[in-house]
Write a protein that holds these residues in place. Sequence first.
Motif, short mmCIF file in Angstrom:
data_model
loop_
_atom_site.label_atom_id
_atom_site.label_comp_id
_atom_site.label_asym_id
_atom_site.label_seq_id
_atom_site.Cartn_x
_atom_site.Cartn_y
_atom_site.Cartn_z
N ILE B 268 0.87 -1.17 0.00
CA ILE B 268 0.00 0.00 0.00
C ILE B 268 0.90 1.22 0.00
N PRO B 269 0.66 2.16 -0.91
CA PRO B 269 1.54 3.35 -0.90
C PRO B 269 1.33 4.20 0.35
N LEU B 270 2.41 4.86 0.74
CA LEU B 270 2.34 5.76 1.89
C LEU B 270 1.35 6.89 1.61
N ILE B 271 1.52 7.47 0.44
CA ILE B 271 0.65 8.58 0.03
C ILE B 271 0.10 8.25 -1.36
N GLU B 272 -1.16 8.50 -1.54
CA GLU B 272 -1.72 8.33 -2.87
C GLU B 272 -2.69 9.45 -3.17
N MET B 273 -2.61 9.98 -4.39
CA MET B 273 -3.59 10.96 -4.85
C MET B 273 -4.37 10.32 -5.97
#
Lengths: 327, 513
Positions: B268-273
């Motif tokens: 799972i990415p740390l941050i996702e937009m």
Amino acid sequence: MALKSSINSALAKFKHFYSSYELSRALVPLIVLIIASIAMSPQYFLNPMNIKVVLMQITPLALIATGEMPIILMGSIDLSPGSAQAATAMIAAILTRTTNNILLAIMAAVALGTLIGVINGVLVAKLRIYSFVATLAALVIWRSFVIIVSGGKLIYGLTQYAMFTQDFGTYIPIGFVLTVFIIIVVYVLLTRTVIGRYIYGLGSNEEAVRLAGVRADFVKFLAFTIAGTLYGLGGVMLIAMGGFAVDPWTARGNELNAIASCVLGGIMLTGGSGHPLGSLLGASMLTILTNILVLLGVTEIAVQQTVVGIVLIAAATALTRGLRYVK
Amino acid sequence: MEDRQALLAENIVKRFPGVVAVNNVTFELRYGEIHGLLGQNGAGKSTLLRVIYGVHKPDHGNIYIDGRKIVLKSPRDARMHGIALVHQEITVIPDLTVLENIALLGFSWNWLTSRFDYASFKEYIDRIMSRFRVELELSEKVRNLSAAERMLLQVVAALSINAKILLLDEPTSPLSLHEIERLFDVLNQLRKEGLATVFVTHRVNEAIDVCDRITILRNGEKIATVESRAIDVHTLIKLMLGREPEELYKVRTDKDVELVIGRYATEIPLIEMRNVSTQPQRAAEMPLKKINLKIYEGEVVAVFGFVGAGKTELGKALIGLTKISHGDFLYMGKRVKIKSPVDAVRYGIFYLPEDRKIEGIIPHFTVASNMDISSLNIVKRFGIFVDGARELRISLDMIKRLNIVTSSPYARITQLSGGNQQKVLVARAMLTKARLVIFDEPTVGIDVATKAEIRRLIFRYARERGVSSLVLTSDVDEALGLADRIYVMRDGEIIREYINRNVDRDEILKNLA
């Protein structure tokens, strides 16, 4: 030749000292002023009674100037200290009269001062009103408050406050000693604590401090609140040092004296720069200046104020030299 | 082209503390030409322009107009000599009409002596506008004007004072395509009338389309002046960006990338937009359009694009300063709302701004207190007191680790060179407990050696401490040398994504041509 070079090197050392220590911006002119005062009329100026009078006059001004100082360091301005001082003094006077409980009266004054600061803080930090405008409103409103609660009448004979004017050791009023103690607390707050760091930071570069994740609005709120508390203490000392009486127009124009004290004390109005003892030194300068004028026989207020104005311009010029733009 | 020399700026040197902004540049401008001034951010275009306009006094070098040597002390002097600047940050008064703004801009120096005759002034401006084929409604409030019309207003104001030399500072960046064409029509008319125009831009295509000659600046130095007919886009980009020694950029190897690629599918990415769009709140702000972006833990991601592509807006959207109007922001797979830098710090997102001076350093502070302003919680004692001894220890450690050149931790930050100031800011980020650090143009305006050092620091920091880095850069070599993945951005959109393994430099650049 040798003399010339030694004078030059002494001058260079002095320049280095003067430019590298924020305190010296205020300390050097103060010492010059004291020496000049002594030179002009030693028999009056060094008279124990005169020294006590000067210290008594410094006390309330130093307190409100010290309240104003963190706000100016933050790059804001507070125009309410005069009215806040009057409002808190008036409340203390009325409560002293009605209850004869001086402790209660002092606590109420300090609480009211803090409340005034809290309101200023909310207006500036939360509602985002320019500090100049928000505190200009406070200036007018709290003066009206004084006139309303006093019914326009002078309250006098508050001799309970004489305890602050009693000598501590030799001709130093107790109130002044307490004030110096409070100023040391503010000094520690500004130089040794996280809040002090943020206050200086906001004045130096607010954008950077905000981007660094600092709760800038809270810091602003806190600075105004602390200032209010100090105005309350300044109100109490106003009764003690001002002949145990409060009239509805007391302390009028003191906001300007507070700001002038900071400027004379080397606090930059652009924020971020200035020594935390500057307000005390500046208030001392302003008071001694008026004192020496009186001793020289200049009793007319208008002339005194003109001289103060000229000195202020000189101080401000020295303060902003080398800056590219000034607003 | 008339070929008569209008302006010569000879051997101009302009230094700012810690950086040589313009280094020995000679720039010649002729009547009847549009002369492009091309270069990347920090190349010295704007500084050179400001020297010519009298804002900055050059440290060295002379300026000649019509062959006569002149000294410009202020923009007022420059205008007296017929030089006018059309600002990038548009300086008009929105509540006045077009005509009033023209009068204000034009007559600002002799309003005392000249009586303002409204009717004849309007007639005068009408004449100018028809001569140069500018169409503007003079009685309209400037508030209702488009960005292009405001630009044209400034051009007309310049013409109204008989300016012979027009300086246009990045005029096209806030304009739409259609508006740009309208501006170019007017510029062509100016050329026909024999005026000399300087056109500052970083857009290579525009420079070739509209300019007669192009002077390329890089790192404050003039690379060349070329005839735009005799050059192609590709060569021009190469001249503009330049190639610096490979080893300075290669702070990572392809093998480093292999290590992270495996995780893309599973983690799972740390941050996702997801499909994030923004609404600009200021005129110069580029709206973001449907941004899809992922950042994994410990990964170095670069967003590459020219100035004005929306990189800073993207960085600021991640810390809550650019308002997200559509789309989702996910932190460890969960939707979150970040409304301010204070929120961002709580989530461990730290942004290091592009403009050190304006948004980065705290000028009155020492090196030590500039470093720990964001991490005073680890330096404090008894809840509120700053522990001076600990502050000293931490700052000395950072100064050593980052090789910061300073006389002492208690030196004023402003006494340091630009590169060392930037290192102090990198230290500021490292001292926080950040999980993602956004570096906005971390090496702009910094000398080559320090550039390489800072890049190595960023990379090592990400790998050793598992902290993700998002590097926003307009330097393609920085992206290639540093990142595991590269997003290419243009006009507020992410147009390509590369996994940085055997990626061809020219192919990335082609996206922007």
